[in-house]
Design a protein around this motif. Structure first.
Motif, short mmCIF file in Angstrom:
data_model
loop_
_atom_site.label_atom_id
_atom_site.label_comp_id
_atom_site.label_asym_id
_atom_site.label_seq_id
_atom_site.Cartn_x
_atom_site.Cartn_y
_atom_site.Cartn_z
N ASP A 35 76.01 46.66 4.96
CA ASP A 35 76.14 45.50 5.09
C ASP A 35 77.33 45.25 5.11
N PHE A 36 78.30 46.46 4.67
CA PHE A 36 79.49 46.03 4.25
C PHE A 36 80.78 45.24 5.14
N LYS A 37 81.26 44.77 5.24
CA LYS A 37 82.61 43.90 6.01
C LYS A 37 84.06 44.59 6.23
N VAL A 38 83.76 45.54 6.84
CA VAL A 38 85.18 46.11 7.08
C VAL A 38 86.50 45.58 7.06
N ASP A 39 86.65 44.23 7.25
CA ASP A 39 87.43 43.70 6.73
C ASP A 39 87.68 42.88 5.22
N GLN A 40 87.49 43.51 4.84
CA GLN A 40 87.29 43.11 3.10
C GLN A 40 88.06 43.96 1.71
N VAL A 41 88.27 44.74 3.53
CA VAL A 41 90.06 45.93 2.71
C VAL A 41 90.98 46.12 3.88
N ASN A 42 92.04 46.43 3.06
CA ASN A 42 93.21 46.75 4.13
C ASN A 42 93.53 47.37 4.44
N VAL A 43 92.85 48.13 5.00
CA VAL A 43 93.06 49.07 5.65
C VAL A 43 91.73 50.02 6.54
N GLU A 44 92.34 50.74 7.84
CA GLU A 44 91.44 50.65 8.74
C GLU A 44 89.85 51.36 8.79
N LEU A 45 89.11 51.40 8.77
CA LEU A 45 87.64 51.88 8.61
C LEU A 45 87.08 52.42 9.80
N ARG A 46 86.70 53.39 9.66
CA ARG A 46 86.10 54.20 10.70
C ARG A 46 84.70 54.14 10.58
N GLU A 47 84.01 53.95 10.97
CA GLU A 47 82.17 54.53 10.89
C GLU A 47 82.69 56.12 11.21
N PHE A 48 81.24 56.46 9.88
CA PHE A 48 81.59 58.47 10.00
C PHE A 48 80.38 58.27 10.74
N ASN A 49 80.68 59.49 11.73
CA ASN A 49 80.01 60.11 12.49
C ASN A 49 80.26 61.61 12.88
N PRO A 50 79.73 62.33 12.29
CA PRO A 50 79.61 63.66 12.41
C PRO A 50 79.50 64.40 13.24
N PHE A 51 78.48 63.27 13.72
CA PHE A 51 77.09 64.72 14.94
C PHE A 51 77.73 64.51 16.73
N LYS A 52 77.34 65.17 16.86
CA LYS A 52 77.72 64.87 18.58
C LYS A 52 76.79 64.61 19.79
N ASN A 53 75.47 64.42 19.53
CA ASN A 53 74.89 63.58 19.89
C ASN A 53 73.77 62.36 19.39
N LYS A 54 74.27 62.39 18.20
CA LYS A 54 73.58 61.05 17.35
C LYS A 54 74.63 60.13 17.07
N GLY A 55 74.26 58.77 16.53
CA GLY A 55 75.16 57.44 16.04
C GLY A 55 76.39 57.83 14.73
N PRO A 56 76.45 57.07 14.51
CA PRO A 56 76.88 57.35 12.95
C PRO A 56 75.82 57.23 12.23
N LEU A 57 76.81 58.00 10.59
CA LEU A 57 75.90 57.66 9.73
C LEU A 57 75.53 56.26 9.18
N SER A 58 74.74 55.54 9.17
CA SER A 58 74.85 53.88 9.06
C SER A 58 75.73 53.47 7.64
N GLY A 59 76.21 53.40 7.13
CA GLY A 59 77.48 52.10 5.99
C GLY A 59 78.26 53.74 5.39
N TRP A 60 78.15 54.34 6.14
CA TRP A 60 79.43 55.25 5.48
C TRP A 60 80.67 54.88 6.52
N TYR A 61 81.75 55.41 6.41
CA TYR A 61 83.15 55.29 6.57
C TYR A 61 83.99 56.08 6.36
N GLU A 62 85.13 56.43 7.14
CA GLU A 62 85.75 57.16 6.50
C GLU A 62 87.64 57.13 6.95
N VAL A 63 88.05 57.15 6.13
CA VAL A 63 89.41 56.32 6.20
C VAL A 63 90.66 58.25 6.06
#
Length: 86
Positions: A35-63
């Motif tokens: 439920d985190f709103k990425v516009d709450q911080v002044n940095v570009e957050l991207r959803e973390f997706n370490p998988f090739k054939n799956k979607g991103p890990l819900s609630g995890w963001y990388e910088v």
């Protein structure tokens, strides 16, 4: 907080749960919640997706490493959120 591992990478744990880790792609990954709103911080957050054939890990963001000056702030935010949810 304690040190540990996540996906074979160095991680920070709180109550035996990972809240942040340094990925093999030289990025910090933070558990901020689905439920985190990425516009709450002044940095570009991207959803973390370490998988090739799956979607991103819900609630995890990388910088990117180029934004390392905000890693401590995001770690503290992840810790605060972990404390709220424990």
């Amino acid at each position: 907080m304690t040190e540990g591992k996540m996906m074979s990478s160095p991680a920070i744990h709180y109550n035996n749960k990972v809240l942040a880790f340094f990925s093999r792609s030289h990025k910090m990954v933070f558990k901020l919640g689905k439920d985190f709103k990425v516009d709450q911080v002044n940095v570009e957050l991207r959803e973390f997706n370490p998988f090739k054939n799956k979607g991103p890990l819900s609630g995890w963001y990388e910088v990117d490493f180029t934004e390392k000056e905000v890693w401590e702030e995001l770690t503290n935010l992840a810790l605060s959120l972990a404390k709220e949810n424990s």
